[in-house]
Design a protein around this motif. Structure first.
Motif, PDB file in Angstrom:
ATOM      1  N   ASP A 204       0.723  -1.154   0.098  1.00 37.94           N
ATOM      2  CA  ASP A 204      -0.013  -0.040  -0.137  1.00 37.94           C
ATOM      3  C   ASP A 204       0.844   1.288  -0.043  1.00 37.94           C
ATOM      4  OD1 ASP A 204      -2.299  -1.317   0.008  1.00 37.94           O
ATOM      5  OD2 ASP A 204      -2.168  -1.669   2.267  1.00 37.94           O
ATOM      6  N   ALA A 205       2.261   1.201  -0.189  1.00 36.28           N
ATOM      7  CA  ALA A 205       3.149   2.198  -0.112  1.00 36.28           C
ATOM      8  C   ALA A 205       2.751   3.146  -1.319  1.00 36.28           C
ATOM      9  CB  ALA A 205       4.298   1.741  -0.061  1.00 36.28           C
ATOM     10  N   PRO A 206       3.043   4.574  -1.540  1.00 33.87           N
ATOM     11  CA  PRO A 206       3.108   5.414  -2.653  1.00 33.87           C
ATOM     12  C   PRO A 206       3.790   4.706  -3.601  1.00 33.87           C
ATOM     13  CG  PRO A 206       3.890   6.465  -0.718  1.00 33.87           C
ATOM     14  CD  PRO A 206       3.649   5.146  -0.199  1.00 33.87           C
ATOM     15  N   PHE A 207       5.098   4.200  -3.192  1.00 34.95           N
ATOM     16  CA  PHE A 207       6.043   4.110  -4.428  1.00 34.95           C
ATOM     17  C   PHE A 207       6.164   2.593  -4.805  1.00 34.95           C
ATOM     18  CE2 PHE A 207       7.437   7.772  -2.054  1.00 34.95           C
ATOM     19  CZ  PHE A 207       7.416   8.751  -3.237  1.00 34.95           C
ATOM     20  N   ALA A 208       6.583   2.214  -6.028  1.00 33.78           N
ATOM     21  CA  ALA A 208       6.965   0.980  -6.350  1.00 33.78           C
ATOM     22  C   ALA A 208       8.239   0.986  -7.276  1.00 33.78           C
ATOM     23  CB  ALA A 208       5.782   0.452  -7.467  1.00 33.78           C
ATOM     24  N   LEU A 209       9.025  -0.195  -7.038  1.00 28.89           N
ATOM     25  CA  LEU A 209      10.269  -0.320  -8.035  1.00 28.89           C
ATOM     26  C   LEU A 209       9.985  -1.069  -9.041  1.00 28.89           C
ATOM     27  CD1 LEU A 209      13.474   0.130  -7.801  1.00 28.89           C
ATOM     28  CD2 LEU A 209      13.382  -2.145  -6.786  1.00 28.89           C
ATOM     29  N   GLU A 210      10.373  -0.553 -10.129  1.00 29.00           N
ATOM     30  CA  GLU A 210      10.080  -1.283 -11.400  1.00 29.00           C
ATOM     31  C   GLU A 210      11.426  -1.299 -12.200  1.00 29.00           C
ATOM     32  OE1 GLU A 210       6.741   0.780 -13.124  1.00 29.00           O
ATOM     33  OE2 GLU A 210       5.477   0.064 -11.590  1.00 29.00           O
ATOM     34  N   ALA A 211      11.538  -2.059 -13.352  1.00 21.86           N
ATOM     35  CA  ALA A 211      12.547  -2.073 -14.306  1.00 21.86           C
ATOM     36  C   ALA A 211      12.136  -2.371 -15.606  1.00 21.86           C
ATOM     37  CB  ALA A 211      13.684  -2.944 -13.779  1.00 21.86           C
ATOM     38  N   THR A 212      12.714  -2.182 -16.607  1.00 17.67           N
ATOM     39  CA  THR A 212      12.524  -2.422 -18.037  1.00 17.67           C
ATOM     40  C   THR A 212      13.654  -2.396 -18.884  1.00 17.67           C
ATOM     41  OG1 THR A 212      11.136  -1.686 -19.853  1.00 17.67           O
ATOM     42  CG2 THR A 212      12.289   0.068 -18.537  1.00 17.67           C
ATOM     43  N   VAL A 213      13.679  -3.069 -19.809  1.00 16.06           N
ATOM     44  CA  VAL A 213      14.888  -3.112 -21.068  1.00 16.06           C
ATOM     45  C   VAL A 213      14.610  -1.900 -21.720  1.00 16.06           C
ATOM     46  CG1 VAL A 213      16.038  -4.371 -23.009  1.00 16.06           C
ATOM     47  CG2 VAL A 213      15.272  -5.498 -20.519  1.00 16.06           C
ATOM     48  N   PRO A 214      15.593  -0.843 -21.990  1.00 15.47           N
ATOM     49  CA  PRO A 214      15.179   0.061 -22.957  1.00 15.47           C
ATOM     50  C   PRO A 214      15.143  -0.173 -24.451  1.00 15.47           C
ATOM     51  CG  PRO A 214      17.395   0.158 -22.214  1.00 15.47           C
ATOM     52  CD  PRO A 214      16.898  -0.901 -21.402  1.00 15.47           C
ATOM     53  N   ASP A 215      14.662   0.742 -25.391  1.00 17.67           N
ATOM     54  CA  ASP A 215      14.473   0.351 -26.728  1.00 17.67           C
ATOM     55  C   ASP A 215      16.005   0.419 -26.934  1.00 17.67           C
ATOM     56  OD1 ASP A 215      11.862   0.590 -26.607  1.00 17.67           O
ATOM     57  OD2 ASP A 215      11.725   2.834 -27.014  1.00 17.67           O
TER      58      ASP A 215
END
Length: 460
Positions: A204-215
């Motif tokens: 329920d925290a306001p932040f989330a850690l995410e990750a992606t492979v860039p173009d």
């Protein structure tokens, strides 16, 4: 996959030399040696192997009664004895370097070498347990999440809790770990704002850690899954790529590492001369992982003795059913527990159980059997006992002398309100009294570890 020092059994032409042993194993020699003998590198592997082969072969455990395979040093003549056997079952990990050395030397011998860890990497990500990094998150964040100014970012290994990489002034210190092919790596993130406050992530925290492979980067080698405060990187194919780590608020990216992308390599660990790196080598303690290893042993022995392959598969299936029952008993303890924290006066051998059944064992030292506790470690354990109202202290009987309680357990009983001490075993070895009672891996779990764990967690 290549056949390096690991010498893992495979089907096809590579197994031709081993196939010449098939049909020679139906009648083990009277002296218990030779082609009718299989060596398991330590107690758990030898016990599983004996259930797989039944009466078809003789199984030897080279580790003496009262000793554990982890941290054990073999006698000088063991290599010669194993070289006269049909197969050697071991774990190809540097934590069992002596077994790796034996396996490497057997490459010139007509001995099948079976790595029970073969194919298990993909299962390890789901059992790796969380650790405390020493950072306390804010209970609430009173600023505007979409306008946050990030001042610090670090990544931690989700298994060991050790910092692996951090970003300062646009430059990385450390490296994002390699991801095993067909396996995974779990990372935890710590993000701080410019005032040095750790930002709450996930749930329920306001932040989330995410990750992606860039173009423009190779997205085919990696699959990324975010759990809010944890990232799981799964290796799909060998190769190298880059990853951008992101901080999201209300579904929108409010900060990322663009311009300082993390380099990630997906590697086939079977080509590594050092074997499978495990932060915690005690994989044999988990009954679910044990099931997979038993099946691997049966498949390997079936290649050695094709005439007995069907019987080995049937025996393994029957034993797997018993392992499922052990798994259910652990689940029952977890569901009935009145607390999720217990204290073990010994080194941490039960991390995979902690992960799977969602409890925590506080220990004075880590996974190494040679680690020495400090006065601060003891003080923390005393605090854990008091804070959680723990009445039963767990101890490892292999760390005691002449059947007495280990000194650490005695200290904790003297310094706290705990009233009992109960043995718990990782089944990495056996004791004379257990041999007399016919205890194998399953019996050690059912008669010792599960009842003691139930008492420690208040699940009786």
């Amino acid at each position: 996959m290549t056949r390096s020092r690991r010498a893992v059994l495979r089907s096809g032409a590579g197994a031709l030399a081993l196939g010449t042993l098939a049909g020679c194993l139906d009648e083990p020699p009277a002296d218990g040696g030779g082609e009718g003998t299989v060596y398991g590198a330590f107690f758990a592997l030898a016990d599983w192997t004996s259930h797989v082969v039944g009466d078809e072969m003789t199984v030897e455990n080279p580790v003496e009664t009262g000793e554990m395979g982890h941290g054990w040093e073999p006698p000088s003549d063991l290599q010669r004895e194993i070289s006269q056997s049909a197969a050697f079952v071991y774990l190809d990990t540097p934590e069992f370097a002596w077994a790796q050395d034996v396996a490497a030397d057997l490459e010139s011998e007509d001995v099948a070498v079976i790595d029970a860890l073969e194919g298990i990497e993909a299962q390890l990500g789901s059992t790796e347990h969380e650790t405390d990094h020493g950072h306390e998150p804010e209970a609430e964040y009173d600023g505007d999440p979409t306008a946050v100014e990030v001042g610090g970012f670090a990544l931690y290994d989700g298994r060991s809790g050790e910092e692996v990489a951090s970003l300062h002034d646009g430059h990385w210190h450390g490296d994002v770990p390699d991801v095993p092919l067909d396996g995974s790596v779990t990372l935890e993130g710590v993000v701080e704002d410019v005032e040095g406050r750790r930002l709450p992530l996930g749930g329920d925290a306001p932040f989330a850690l995410e990750a992606t492979v860039p173009d423009g980067a190779n997205a085919d080698v990696l699959e990324i899954e975010s759990d809010g405060d944890r990232l799981e990187l799964r290796g799909l194919e060998e190769g190298q790529t880059t990853v951008v780590f992101e901080l999201a608020a209300d579904g929108e990216v409010v900060w990322d590492t663009s311009g300082a992308d993390g380099e990630v390599a997906v590697v086939d660990e079977h080509t590594d001369e050092g074997g499978l790196e495990l932060a915690d080598p005690h994989v044999w303690v988990d009954p679910v992982l044990a099931r997979s290893m038993v099946e691997t042993i049966a498949a390997g022995l079936g290649e050695v003795d094709s005439d007995g392959a069907d019987q080995y598969e049937e025996n393994a299936a029957e034993y797997a059913g018993r392992l499922d029952e052990v798994h259910q008993r652990f689940q029952n303890v977890a569901e009935a527990a009145t607390r999720d924290v217990a204290v073990l006066a010994g080194h941490d051998s039960f991390g995979y159980l902690e992960d799977r059944y969602e409890f925590e064992l506080r220990t004075p030292v880590g996974v190494s059997p040679d680690a020495v506790e400090s006065s601060e470690d003891v003080s923390e354990l005393i605090g854990a006992i008091e804070d959680n109202g723990i009445e039963t202290i767990l101890y490892d009987p292999f760390e005691s002398a002449d059947g007495d309680l280990p000194q650490m357990a005695e200290v904790l009983l003297e310094e706290t309100d705990a009233t009992e001490a109960a043995p718990i075993t990782a089944a990495g070895g056996t004791l004379e009294e257990w041999n007399e009672q016919g205890y194998g891996w399953i019996e050690q779990m059912e008669e010792i570890t599960i009842p003691s764990l139930a008492a420690a967690l208040g699940a009786e």
